[in-house]
Design a protein around this motif. Structure first.
Motif, PDB file in Angstrom:
ATOM      1  N   ASN A 189       0.854  -1.176   0.000  1.00 39.30           N
ATOM      2  CA  ASN A 189       0.000   0.000   0.000  1.00 39.30           C
ATOM      3  C   ASN A 189       0.895   1.232   0.000  1.00 39.30           C
ATOM      4  O   ASN A 189       1.615   1.481   0.960  1.00 39.30           O
ATOM      5  CB  ASN A 189      -0.911  -0.012   1.229  1.00 39.30           C
ATOM      6  N   THR A 245      -1.504   6.753   2.190  1.00 35.60           N
ATOM      7  CA  THR A 245      -1.514   7.020   3.629  1.00 35.60           C
ATOM      8  C   THR A 245      -2.825   6.590   4.284  1.00 35.60           C
ATOM      9  O   THR A 245      -3.057   6.882   5.451  1.00 35.60           O
ATOM     10  CB  THR A 245      -1.274   8.522   3.894  1.00 35.60           C
ATOM     11  N   SER A 246      -3.668   5.879   3.530  1.00 33.11           N
ATOM     12  CA  SER A 246      -4.933   5.356   4.053  1.00 33.11           C
ATOM     13  C   SER A 246      -4.979   3.847   3.880  1.00 33.11           C
ATOM     14  O   SER A 246      -4.395   3.305   2.939  1.00 33.11           O
ATOM     15  CB  SER A 246      -6.121   5.961   3.298  1.00 33.11           C
ATOM     16  N   GLN A 247      -5.688   3.181   4.780  1.00 27.78           N
ATOM     17  CA  GLN A 247      -5.858   1.731   4.640  1.00 27.78           C
ATOM     18  C   GLN A 247      -6.587   1.413   3.331  1.00 27.78           C
ATOM     19  O   GLN A 247      -7.491   2.127   2.928  1.00 27.78           O
ATOM     20  CB  GLN A 247      -6.666   1.178   5.810  1.00 27.78           C
ATOM     21  N   GLU A 248      -6.173   0.347   2.681  1.00 27.50           N
ATOM     22  CA  GLU A 248      -6.828  -0.144   1.477  1.00 27.50           C
ATOM     23  C   GLU A 248      -7.314  -1.565   1.734  1.00 27.50           C
ATOM     24  O   GLU A 248      -6.682  -2.314   2.477  1.00 27.50           O
ATOM     25  CB  GLU A 248      -5.867  -0.144   0.285  1.00 27.50           C
ATOM     26  N   ILE A 249      -8.425  -1.919   1.130  1.00 28.27           N
ATOM     27  CA  ILE A 249      -8.917  -3.294   1.180  1.00 28.27           C
ATOM     28  C   ILE A 249      -8.798  -3.865  -0.222  1.00 28.27           C
ATOM     29  O   ILE A 249      -9.312  -3.297  -1.184  1.00 28.27           O
ATOM     30  CB  ILE A 249     -10.367  -3.359   1.684  1.00 28.27           C
ATOM     31  N   LYS A 280      -6.986  -6.624   4.298  1.00 33.33           N
ATOM     32  CA  LYS A 280      -6.745  -5.245   4.701  1.00 33.33           C
ATOM     33  C   LYS A 280      -5.248  -4.977   4.628  1.00 33.33           C
ATOM     34  O   LYS A 280      -4.448  -5.734   5.181  1.00 33.33           O
ATOM     35  CB  LYS A 280      -7.237  -4.997   6.126  1.00 33.33           C
ATOM     36  N   VAL A 281      -4.890  -3.878   3.942  1.00 31.48           N
ATOM     37  CA  VAL A 281      -3.484  -3.505   3.815  1.00 31.48           C
ATOM     38  C   VAL A 281      -3.304  -2.143   4.500  1.00 31.48           C
ATOM     39  O   VAL A 281      -3.822  -1.133   4.018  1.00 31.48           O
ATOM     40  CB  VAL A 281      -3.044  -3.439   2.338  1.00 31.48           C
ATOM     41  N   PRO A 282      -2.589  -2.113   5.628  1.00 31.71           N
ATOM     42  CA  PRO A 282      -2.393  -0.855   6.353  1.00 31.71           C
ATOM     43  C   PRO A 282      -1.658   0.189   5.502  1.00 31.71           C
ATOM     44  O   PRO A 282      -0.953  -0.161   4.543  1.00 31.71           O
ATOM     45  CB  PRO A 282      -1.539  -1.263   7.554  1.00 31.71           C
ATOM     46  N   PRO A 283      -1.797   1.465   5.849  1.00 35.28           N
ATOM     47  CA  PRO A 283      -1.115   2.524   5.102  1.00 35.28           C
ATOM     48  C   PRO A 283       0.397   2.312   5.078  1.00 35.28           C
ATOM     49  O   PRO A 283       0.990   1.892   6.067  1.00 35.28           O
ATOM     50  CB  PRO A 283      -1.449   3.801   5.871  1.00 35.28           C
ATOM     51  N   SER A 305       2.394   0.134   3.955  1.00 31.92           N
ATOM     52  CA  SER A 305       2.832  -1.176   4.455  1.00 31.92           C
ATOM     53  C   SER A 305       2.789  -2.216   3.350  1.00 31.92           C
ATOM     54  O   SER A 305       2.108  -2.050   2.347  1.00 31.92           O
ATOM     55  CB  SER A 305       1.922  -1.647   5.596  1.00 31.92           C
ATOM     56  N   SER A 347      -8.278  -3.155  -5.676  1.00 34.76           N
ATOM     57  CA  SER A 347      -8.167  -2.441  -4.404  1.00 34.76           C
ATOM     58  C   SER A 347      -9.292  -1.425  -4.257  1.00 34.76           C
ATOM     59  O   SER A 347      -9.979  -1.104  -5.222  1.00 34.76           O
ATOM     60  CB  SER A 347      -6.810  -1.731  -4.353  1.00 34.76           C
TER      61      SER A 347
END
Length: 120
Positions: A49, A52-56, A73-76, A78, A102
Motif C-alpha cells: 500500500n 496514507t490510508s488503509q486499502e482493502i 486489509k493492507v495498512p497505510p 505497508s 483495491s
C-alpha cells in the motif's frame, strides 16, 4: 522426478510491481495458473500500500463468485504477504486466473512469485 522452478507472476513485466485497479468490477490479472492438469503452483503474493490510508484488496481465484474471493486489509504505507504459498492445480484448459482489485486504483501494488511443481 518433479522439478520446482521459481518464476515471476505472469501478470508482471519482468517482475515489476502490478498497480491494482479499483474494485469496481474490473480486476487486474496477477497470475494465470498452469494449463497442464498434472502441474501445480505455489503462489506467493505481496501487497504494498503506497497511500496514507488503509486499502482493502479483493483477490479472486478462478472466478468472481463470493466463494472465489478473499478480502485483505493492507495498512497505510505497508506491505503484507497476502497469499503465502497457496496451491493452485492446473485445470487442463486455459489456466485459473488469479485477479485482484483495491479500494482505490493505483494505491496498492502486487508483487510475488510462483513455484511451478512440474509432475512430468
Amino acid at each position: 522426478m518433479a522439478t520446482i522452478p521459481r518464476n515471476i507472476l505472469s501478470g508482471s513485466t519482468n517482475g515489476r510491481p502490478l498497480a491494482l485497479a479499483a474494485d469496481s468490477g474490473t480486476f487486474t490479472t496477477v497470475h494465470t495458473g498452469p494449463t497442464t492438469a498434472a502441474d501445480h503452483i505455489e503462489l506467493f503474493v505481496y501487497l504494498s500500500n503506497i497511500s496514507t490510508s488503509q486499502e482493502i484488496v479483493t483477490i479472486a481465484i478462478g472466478g468472481t463468485a463470493d466463494g472465489d474471493k478473499m478480502k485483505i486489509k493492507v495498512p497505510p504505507e505497508s506491505t503484507v504477504l497476502a497469499l503465502p504459498g497457496i496451491t493452485i492445480k492446473g485445470d487442463g484448459g486455459s489456466g485459473i486466473a488469479i485477479t485482484a482489485a483495491s479500494t482505490t486504483s493505483g494505491k496498492v501494488n502486487a508483487t510475488g512469485y510462483i513455484n511451478l511443481i512440474d509432475a512430468s
